[in-house]
Design a protein around this motif. Structure first.
Motif, short mmCIF file in Angstrom:
data_model
loop_
_atom_site.label_atom_id
_atom_site.label_comp_id
_atom_site.label_asym_id
_atom_site.label_seq_id
_atom_site.Cartn_x
_atom_site.Cartn_y
_atom_site.Cartn_z
N GLN A 56 -12.40 2.25 11.48
CA GLN A 56 -12.29 3.50 10.71
C GLN A 56 -11.83 3.17 9.30
O GLN A 56 -10.76 2.58 9.10
N LYS A 57 -12.64 3.57 8.29
CA LYS A 57 -12.34 3.27 6.90
C LYS A 57 -11.46 4.33 6.25
O LYS A 57 -10.60 4.05 5.44
N ASP A 58 -11.75 5.60 6.56
CA ASP A 58 -10.93 6.72 6.11
C ASP A 58 -11.13 7.85 7.10
O ASP A 58 -11.68 7.64 8.18
N ASP A 59 -10.71 9.06 6.74
CA ASP A 59 -10.75 10.17 7.69
C ASP A 59 -12.15 10.46 8.21
O ASP A 59 -12.32 10.95 9.34
N VAL A 60 -13.19 10.18 7.40
CA VAL A 60 -14.55 10.57 7.78
C VAL A 60 -15.54 9.40 7.75
O VAL A 60 -16.74 9.62 7.94
N THR A 61 -15.08 8.20 7.55
CA THR A 61 -15.98 7.06 7.41
C THR A 61 -15.67 5.99 8.45
O THR A 61 -14.52 5.59 8.62
N PHE A 62 -16.74 5.53 9.12
CA PHE A 62 -16.60 4.50 10.15
C PHE A 62 -17.63 3.40 9.92
O PHE A 62 -18.78 3.69 9.56
N GLU A 63 -17.22 2.16 10.13
CA GLU A 63 -18.15 1.03 10.08
C GLU A 63 -18.33 0.50 11.48
O GLU A 63 -17.37 0.21 12.19
N ILE A 64 -19.60 0.38 11.90
CA ILE A 64 -19.92 -0.08 13.25
C ILE A 64 -20.60 -1.45 13.15
O ILE A 64 -21.57 -1.62 12.41
N GLU A 65 -20.08 -2.41 13.90
CA GLU A 65 -20.71 -3.72 14.03
C GLU A 65 -21.42 -3.79 15.38
O GLU A 65 -20.83 -3.49 16.42
N LEU A 66 -22.68 -4.18 15.36
CA LEU A 66 -23.47 -4.31 16.58
C LEU A 66 -23.51 -5.77 17.04
O LEU A 66 -23.37 -6.69 16.23
N TYR A 67 -23.73 -5.96 18.33
CA TYR A 67 -24.03 -7.31 18.81
C TYR A 67 -25.34 -7.78 18.13
O TYR A 67 -26.24 -6.95 17.89
N ASP A 68 -25.43 -9.06 17.85
CA ASP A 68 -26.58 -9.55 17.09
C ASP A 68 -27.72 -10.04 17.98
O ASP A 68 -28.64 -10.70 17.50
#
Length: 551
Positions: free
Chosen positions: A105-117
């Protein structure tokens, strides 16, 4: 029992002559007699085939199609999600991550998702960040998931294995809803084979639909090239993959007594939902399973609710007294006794009693408690003395829309409203028609339906009242700015709390836009050699069950 057996065979023979096979492209092919799928007799090599009686029609399996109960029974079996719920009410960081390797979670409304490669589908096409963004945008733009559209601001690719999701809102449960609701597919596969996704989707899931006959059965077979090779990282919904289960056959058995017979006679091994009239065959009065069977009993997280058609010009628009008359005429306990055979609990809100923001004090308040005299007085105040429509001189005609599997509930409500002097027409449809008619205000006056939640009471209110671009509530069509303000205050993280949730509850109750009926107990039944597993929302998940002792 012998009579039931004969009837079952007769019905099966009749059905086989009229079914239409799913063509190789997933669409309807030419009329053909349905050939029974390979079942236990094909398991001589030691592999396991599990036959499941599914007690509702399938619905559309396209990843972006409207949600239906039948679809929900299969989507966890054939689709992968970014993350899924394993327990009720967990936050995104406590969900089971499936395609996601990491979420930040970057801020209240922003998320970064990492996927399996190393994710790929059954055709070998890779699933990367661009595919997940495609799916998130597609479900948001489909119009079939109002909450999703209202929640998501944007989804963008960072690189092959990373994406960013921005929300429009800080609504409690919003991100969790998006993670669990969106089925993920390869954009290339979807666009090249789109026609077959409604019946035979090609996914990254542990099991794939390999055969189907519309209205009869669906065959799911193990995906030999399932991407998640690390067993400890696999979804619990794919547990059967490592237990020797090569095939699931989902037989559509919408007649409750036929599902009972199929399980008793060994034709099926599991019944997804056992009818209240049939559960006595498998469960003793003390709640223990009868010999040879296992039973899961769960309080449904999707309460049964009644909504009034508040579209402009409809009979309930601007007539609070008429809406209140309907509520007073309904006896919840009689519905539970007659429609559910006692297998449920009355509710005094629209929300699930298990939610953390449910106020137990609501259970003690006057929630339009059954009062036929009061109902008749409110009808007179509404302009329909004795229930008679002055425009016609006949009882006011009301159309009640409901899923056909809940028709017993509708019949009890119909009798109660008739006792108040009204004329009620029941329109009970299967999943596919209901998915269309529920959003058409010309089709109904009262709508009885289930509304689920992931964690919060406010999620149920969002699903019913959180307005789309036209300003109308999606499940009752009301346009009410005050209501929208209360919905927003109750679901925003910064303002969500006892006071705002209470204000929303009070406003909807006082204006009678919708009415809570009951939470039912859901029963899934299987052989005693199968450890049944239900999703936190109540659906039986076939590939999640324990088949260690199943032969």
């Amino acid at each position: 029992m012998k009579l039931k057996k004969v009837l079952a065979v007769a019905m099966a023979v009749t059905m086989l002559g009229s079914l239409t096979a799913c063509g190789s492209n997933g669409g309807s092919g030419e009329a053909a007699a349905a050939k029974a799928p390979a079942g236990k007799e094909a398991s001589a090599d030691g592999s396991k085939t599990v036959n499941i009686a599914m007690t509702t029609t399938m619905g559309d399996l396209d990843p972006f199609a409207p949600p239906t109960q039948g679809r929900n029974f299969l989507r966890y079996a054939v689709y992968d999600n970014i993350a899924i719920f394993k327990d009720f009410g967990t936050s995104w960081d406590q969900m089971q991550w499936v395609l996601a390797k990491n979420i930040e979670q970057k801020d209240d409304v922003t998320f970064e998702i990492e996927l399996y490669d190393y994710i790929h589908d059954a055709l070998g096409n890779p699933i990367q960040a661009s595919d997940v963004v495609f799916c998130l945008n597609s479900i948001s733009e489909s119009g079939n998931f109002t909450r999703f559209t209202n929640y998501m601001e944007s989804a963008s690719v960072i690189d092959d294995n990373h994406l960013e999701v921005k929300l429009k809102t800080t609504t409690v449960g919003a991100f969790e809803y998006m993670l669990a609701q969106c089925c993920i597919v390869s954009q290339k596969t979807y666009e090249e084979h789109k026609d077959q996704f409604s019946t035979k989707p090609i996914t990254s899931g542990a099991y794939q639909v390999t055969e189907c006959v519309s209205g009869s059965y669906y065959v799911l077979e193990k995906n030999p090239d399932y991407w998640q090779t690390e067993k400890s990282l696999r979804s619990y919904a794919a547990s059967a993959y490592d237990q020797g289960v090569d095939k699931f056959v989902y037989n559509i058995v919408t007649e409750a007594s036929q599902a009972t017979i199929a399980l008793q006679m060994g034709e099926d091994d599991i019944v997804t939902v056992c009818n209240n009239a049939e559960i006595g065959y498998f469960m003793n009065q003390d709640g223990t399973p009868t010999e040879g069977y296992s039973v899961n009993k769960v309080l449904s997280s999707a309460p049964m609710l009644l909504a009034f058609n508040m579209d402009e010009g409809q009979m309930f628009d601007g007539n609070l007294a008429l809406r209140q008359a309907i509520c007073y005429a309904i006896n919840q306990e009689d519905i539970i006794a007659g429609g559910l055979r006692g297998n449920g609990e009355a509710i005094k809100d629209l929300g699930d009693k298990l939610c953390g923001d449910y106020n137990p004090e609501w259970n003690e308040e006057d929630y339009y408690d059954f009062n036929l005299d009061k109902a008749k007085a409110m009808l007179e105040e509404a302009g329909y003395p004795g229930g008679v429509d002055p425009a016609t001189g006949a009882p006011l005609h009301i159309r009640l829309l409901i899923d056909q599997q809940y028709k017993d509930t509708a019949v009890v409500i119909q009798s109660q409203l008739i006792a108040a002097g009204l004329d009620v027409e029941i329109n009970a449809y299967d999943n596919s028609l209901l998915a269309t008619y529920q959003y058409d205000p010309a089709q109904w006056d009262l709508y009885v339906f289930i509304q689920g939640t992931e964690c919060y009471v406010t999620s149920i209110y969002d699903g019913i009242f959180d307005a789309g671009a036209d300003g109308k509530a999606p499940k009752c069509f009301v346009k009410d700015e005050t209501l929208q303000g209360l919905v927003e205050a109750a679901h925003e993280i910064s303002t969500h709390g006892d006071e705002t949730v209470e204000a929303l509850h009070d406003y909807v109750r006082d204006n009678a836009y919708a009415y809570g009926l009951y939470q039912s107990y859901t029963f899934s039944v299987g052989r005693d050699t199968i450890g049944l597993v239900n999703h936190p929302w109540g659906q039986l998940v076939g590939p999640a069950c324990d088949y260690t002792n199943f032969k």
